[in-house]
Design a protein around this motif. Structure first.
Motif: not given
Ligand code: NDP
Length: 446
Positions: A163, A192-193, A201, A204, A207, A377-378, A381
């Protein structure tokens, strides 16, 4: 020599040039004595020795061409630290100060942080000594493509999912994802991100900062206090700092400072929602310096080369980088009447500064608990990508809030159980350790 001292001496002997890694390891090991006394199996199966040794470390050359046609060479790395409870998960940092010791400290911390979220994610971290500051979008893109041309071999949606971190935001994640997809012919949640609209998401970006303030709210609640009306000093003006400020303002707190590596601004009138929107535009789109804030808003002053801890406040929220609150900063905060310090950055407080806060009975929220919202939150996602679905802002934010509330409760309970009631640092270390260590015991000697 105690088991903990023995392991620590070995860590220092093996890698004498990694002070940040030593600091992160010691901070965890010194909390574990009461657990290790009760459970001899961790020593018998050499769990600490295995925990401090990454499962895998990859370093690689990253050649790229700048806008003037000159060849540049950076160093890339990924430390896959621990996969006991899930695929390696942790950010990429692009900053000139990046070296293996820094990435190992971050990966080690990440392992316990990820365990605290209760989600199935292991620990990893990576990055490069590349400095995105002052580079054109095209230069950043060429660097990211070259970086991913090696990294793609080592990562995957169920293997290792990087991320962002310092210097890696939505723009960099986009370029990295594009190159991964091109090389592998796979569209999967490998990073992620991501941007909203192509697998990212909602919540994110917000977050880590939002999660930090939810954690702070719980810390204050335990002392019969709340954020409303409190003055807050924030360091940094990047991703974490921006959304930390946004959430503090929404809870009625007054943000007095923000900073970057050049210095800090102090606005006694408060950085309100409107001024914060201006900071976000400055930092995220114009990529300017925080000093410009004092030119735009006459109520503010700018202090070159300084950190904001000399400004009296109720709550201090370090959101820039490691070891940014040292002894002098901690003493200044105590003198200024601070009642709580809650870490948004990773390891922003030196061990001496933590001792000063503890002696002054200041509530202290350690990073591996307080800033776990980003990685939580990652993981959400990853879940959405795996289901080819998307959750609403309210759904994700609600889950984030309950995860952070749960982490606080978990740390509080572990601290109490092992004889350190109210000490969230011990609680976070013990609680994260037990989850990872027990999974390692279950999986045999690997
Ligand atoms: P950004 O790159 O978005 O912002 C970093 C901010 O800190 C910038 O204002 C930067 O100033 C400042 N900064 C960086 N290095 C230094 C330094 N050596 N001295 C003074 N100021 C510095 O990064 P993030 O907001 O994402 O990360 C901030 C911290 O939060 C890091 O410790 C990171 O590991 C941690 N973190 C981030 C998470 C995330 O989701 N992004 C998750 C969990 C932790 P300048 O622009 O001048 O460089």
């Amino acid at each position: 020599m105690s088991y903990v001292d023995e392991v620590f001496e070995r860590v220092k002997r093996r890698d004498p040039d990694q002070p940040e890694f030593h600091q992160a390891v010691w901070e965890v090991l010194e909390s574990l004595a009461p657990v290790l006394e009760l459970h001899t199996e961790y020593r018998e199966y050499r769990v600490l020795e295995r925990l401090v040794e990454p499962e895998r470390m990859i370093t690689f050359r990253v050649p790229w061409t700048d806008d003037r046609g000159r060849v540049q060479v950076n160093r890339g790395m990924r430390v896959e630290f621990n996969s006991a409870i899930g695929p390696y998960k942790g950010g990429l940092r692009f900053h000139p100060s990046v070296n293996l010791g820094i990435i190992k400290f971050l990966g080690f911390e990440q392992t316990f942080k990820n365990a605290l979220t209760t989600l199935p994610i292991g620990g990893g971290k990576g990055g490069s000594d590349f400095d995105p500051k002052g580079k054109s979008d095209n230069e950043v893109m060429r660097f990211c493509q070259s970086f991913m041309s090696e990294l793609f071999r080592h990562i995957g949606a169920n293997i290792d999912v990087p991320a962002g971190d310092i210097g890696v935001g939505g723009r960099e994640i986009g370029y990295l994802f594009g190159q991964y997809k091109r090389l592998t012919r796979r569209w999967e949640g490998v990073l992620t991100g991501k941007g909203h609209g192509w697998g990212g998401s909602l919540i994110r970006p917000e977050a880590t900062g939002y999660g930090q303030v939810y954690f702070l709210r719980e810390m204050l609640k335990a002392r019969g206090e709340d954020i409303d009306g409190k003055t807050c000093t924030i360091s940094g003006s990047g991703n974490v700092a921006q959304f930390c400020a946004e959430k503090v303002i929404s809870y009625g707190g007054k943000v007095l400072t923000m900073s970057d590596s050049g210095g800090f601004v102090h606005d006694p009138d408060g950085i309100d929602a409107e001024k914060l929107a201006w900071v976000m535009e400055l930092k995220n789109n114009r990529r300017g310096r925080i000093s410009e804030y004092a030119k735009k808003f006459k109520s503010a002053s700018y202090y070159t080369g300084k950190r904001p801890w000399s400004v009296a406040c109720d709550i201090a929220l370090p959101c820039a980088t490691q070891n940014e609150i040292e002894k002098a900063g901690a003493k200044a905060l105590v003198k200024g009447g601070t009642i709580a310090v809650c870490e948004g950055a990773n390891m922003p407080t030196t061990p001496e500064a933590v001792e000063i806060f503890q002696a002054a009975k200041i509530a202290f929220g350690p990073a591996k608990a307080a800033n776990a919202g980003g990685v939580a939150v990652s993981a959400l996602e990853m879940a959405q990508n795996a289901y080819f679905s998307e959750w609403s802002r309210e759904e994700v934010d609600g889950r984030l809030d309950s995860i952070m509330t749960g982490i606080h409760a978990q740390c509080d309970a572990a601290a109490e159980k092992y004889g350190h009631a109210g000490d969230l640092l011990v609680g976070a270390n013990v609680s994260g350790f037990l989850k990872v260590a027990n999974a390692m015991l279950d999986q045999g000697v690997v």
